[in-house]
Design an enzyme around this catalytic site. Structure first.
Site, PDB file in Angstrom:
ATOM      1  N   LYS A 112     -20.771 -27.495  26.649  1.00 16.69           N
ATOM      2  CA  LYS A 112     -22.075 -27.926  26.139  1.00 16.69           C
ATOM      3  C   LYS A 112     -22.323 -29.366  26.593  1.00 16.69           C
ATOM      4  O   LYS A 112     -21.992 -30.326  25.895  1.00 16.69           O
ATOM      5  CB  LYS A 112     -22.122 -27.823  24.606  1.00 16.69           C
ATOM      6  CG  LYS A 112     -23.548 -27.816  24.055  1.00 16.69           C
ATOM      7  CD  LYS A 112     -24.287 -26.581  24.496  1.00 16.69           C
ATOM      8  CE  LYS A 112     -25.733 -26.563  24.014  1.00 16.69           C
ATOM      9  NZ  LYS A 112     -26.484 -25.438  24.559  1.00 16.69           N
ATOM     10  N   SER A 140     -29.345 -21.053  25.557  1.00 13.24           N
ATOM     11  CA  SER A 140     -29.199 -21.681  24.238  1.00 13.24           C
ATOM     12  C   SER A 140     -30.151 -21.029  23.243  1.00 13.24           C
ATOM     13  O   SER A 140     -30.039 -19.844  22.968  1.00 13.24           O
ATOM     14  CB  SER A 140     -29.428 -23.189  24.340  1.00 13.24           C
ATOM     15  OG  SER A 140     -28.406 -23.796  25.090  1.00 13.24           O
TER      16      SER A 140
END
Length: 622
Positions: free
Chosen positions: A206, A412
């Site tokens: 991430k 996401s």
């Protein structure tokens, strides 16, 4: 005692009434002038846009190709159009492009399709492939497709390569630079400013927050980014090779290779492109005009070939007042394009409330039997994403199947809102995954200390007075991290439940890592590969529909805005577009600056009420 304050109040009150009345009269006059101009144009066919009896359709796309246009106030747009002003960054609907090419295929007036992509700006590989497929289908009519330009960017060349013949100016230039992901990193600058970063995240890959906590890209981010970038580049080379009859290994990816071939071409990029088989001929603008006049005839309006632009052809052939069959079954399409934000958002962004309302509208419409959620988003607010996903669940509970159709991006939060669909469809080049969570903020206590500023006070709890001017209590930081970890656990759980996987299996392919649509299908995150039409067919099949229409569910304009929009759309029918035979250039440096500003703007508008985001900032290509 004098009443001066009262007298002054009455004077200013009277003045304001005069000013306000004048303002209303002026605006009404402007409005009625526009109405008079519009109706005058309606009853005067002399300037009406029409398709010549024999012409070339010039696919002169100007701006960014998008799934949904950003909202522009109709009055502002009407005023700009009346003054001949254009948007700084125009947008073109991918559906309009496909419909124009499909209509032209069977239009006997259109003899040739001319691709002039000089002013095309941003376009995802998925959209380029859709247009390329439509052009290939157009060729089935037996009509010729030619492309020309002074130079070609990589996106522009993809469309040009799909033509039967590709021409370029002898002084032109083109280099296929490949795909990359480069970002500006701020950590050292923030340290010098003594700004403290507080980052909370789950996911090894991430990397959205890396620019704030590092001065370079992490090895994990490089690994993940290279994997999907390599896949997209391989697909791009494969398509170009098929269009041009080349080998995918013919592309010059090393500087020394390009230098050697450029030297052989005596330093001419145009000659290099010709020798490499990327273009067929080098032609001046005048040579192109003469050739096209021989093919389709000379224009009566100007000294060039008979032609109609993309915009004019769209206006001339598109029904401005489409009629919906009130009795037919419908497959509804809801477009979720842009950053996912909390609350109500205008088209161009996804609102947790506004997009949920569109899905609810489809659920309550008795004629709607199935829904396609068309996603083109890198994510955003986790809370808003969940509100949208809950509406997907309610649609399924109402017996209306939902198919998620991923466009260029569905990462996401974009994957979050897709996860509960009955089926997930993606392009092979969709950028998806990035299943991870993060939150971040800055504090300025060290910066203030350097300036001699201090914050002090008293509160009844450890949380009172907490803010950007104070050092973060480590225990408060632990509370935030715990909340982030719970958000990641929820993300894993909803994916596992909807994809028939265990949370451990999801975690192994999550951790914020980005995948292409093709790889996501291998991993079980996507069901099938295909475009929007394929997703609509799948939704109809799930709903057991034999006969059906599609229905776009979108934000309804107010009566005033609807009137102005219709006025504008119909006025354009009588206002021909200026000829694109001027060979306009694009603005590369301006585009680069614009992209950087767009990234800052996107980060600044994030508004999740809990400060928790499922967002992929690394998903866009440089």
């Amino acid at each position: 005692m004098s009443d001066k304050p009262g007298i002054l109040k009455r004077i200013f009150s009277s003045l304001w009434k005069i000013i306000n009345t004048s303002r209303i009269i002026f605006l009404n006059l402007v409005f009625f002038i526009f109405v008079i101009i519009f109706f005058s144009a309606v009853f005067d066919d002399s300037d009406k846009v029409s398709v010549p009896e024999t012409a070339a359709l010039v696919l002169n796309l100007k701006g960014d190709i998008v799934e949904q246009k950003r909202y522009v106030d109709p009055m502002d747009k009407l005023l700009a159009e009346s003054m001949g002003q254009e948007e700084d960054r125009p947008e073109i609907l991918i559906t309009d492009i496909i419909n124009v090419i499909e209509t032209a295929k069977t239009d006997d007036r259109i003899q040739t399709l001319v691709i002039y992509p000089q002013n095309l700006m941003r376009a995802g590989l998925h959209h380029l492939q859709m247009i390329g497929a439509a052009i290939t289908d157009f060729k089935e009519s037996g009509k010729e497709v030619v492309a020309f330009g002074d130079y070609y960017s990589q996106n522009q060349y993809y469309l040009a390569a799909s033509a039967d013949k590709v021409w370029m100016n002898p002084q032109g230039m083109m280099v296929l630079e490949g795909f990359g992901r480069y970002r500006v990193y701020f950590k050292e600058a923030l340290d010098k400013l003594k700004i403290t970063q507080h980052v909370f995240k789950v996911g090894t890959y991430k990397s959205a927050v890396e620019p704030y906590i590092r001065d370079d890209m992490s090895d994990e981010a490089k690994e993940a980014n290279k994997a999907w970038l390599d896949q997209l580049w391989a697909n791009y080379k494969r398509d170009i090779a098929q269009f041009r009859g080349l080998n995918p290994t013919d592309f010059d990816e090393k500087a020394e290779q390009l230098l050697a071939k450029l030297q052989q071409a005596d330093g001419s990029f145009a000659e290099y492109a010709l020798r490499a088989g990327l273009v067929d001929e080098l032609r001046t603008r005048e040579e192109i005009r003469k050739d096209m006049i021989e093919k389709v005839g000379k224009s009566d309006a100007h000294a060039s070939f008979s032609q109609i632009s993309f915009k004019d052809y769209l206006i001339a052939t598109k029904n401005p007042f489409p009629v919906e069959n009130p009795t037919s079954d419908k497959v509804a399409i809801v477009v979720a394009k842009g950053t996912i934000l909390n609350g109500n958002q205008k088209p161009g962004n996804i609102g947790g409330d506004s997009t949920a309302k569109l899905l609810r509208k489809a659920r309550l419409d008795k004629q709607v039997k199935a829904v396609v959620l068309r996603v083109d988003s890198p994510g955003g607010s986790a809370f808003a994403s969940e509100l949208i996903r809950q509406e997907v669940e309610l649609l399924k509970a109402a017996g209306k199947p939902v198919v998620a159709s991923m466009a260029n991006y569905a990462a996401s939060g974009g994957y979050w809102i897709s996860a509960s669909a009955n089926e997930i469809w993606a392009s092979e080049n969709t950028i998806t995954g990035s299943i991870g969570i993060f939150g971040m903020f800055m504090t300025f206590e060290k910066s203030m200390d350097e300036l001699g500023l201090n914050t002090d006070g008293i509160g009844t709890t450890d949380f009172a007075g907490m803010g950007p001017t104070q050092e973060l209590n480590p225990q408060i930081g632990a509370i935030i991290q715990t909340s982030i970890e719970r958000g990641y656990k929820d993300f894993l759980t909803l994916v596992a439940e909807n994809r028939d996987m265990t949370t451990d299996e999801v975690d192994a392919i999550a951790q914020g890592r980005v995948w292409t649509g093709a790889k996501a299908q291998e991993l079980g995150l996507v069901d099938k590969l295909g475009d929007l039409d394929d997703a609509v067919d799948a939704a109809a099949k799930l709903a057991s529909l034999k006969q059906y229409d599609t229905k776009l569910i979108e934000r309804e304009l107010s009566p005033k805005d609807l009137f102005l929009q219709n006025l504008l759309d119909n006025a354009q029918t009588f206002l021909p577009e200026a000829s694109e035979d001027s060979f306009e250039g694009n603005k590369t440096l301006q585009d680069m600056i614009s992209q950087l500003m767009m990234e800052f703007e996107r980060v600044n508008q994030l508004n999740d009420p809990k400060g928790i985001y499922s967002f992929c900032l690394t998903c866009e290509i440089n």
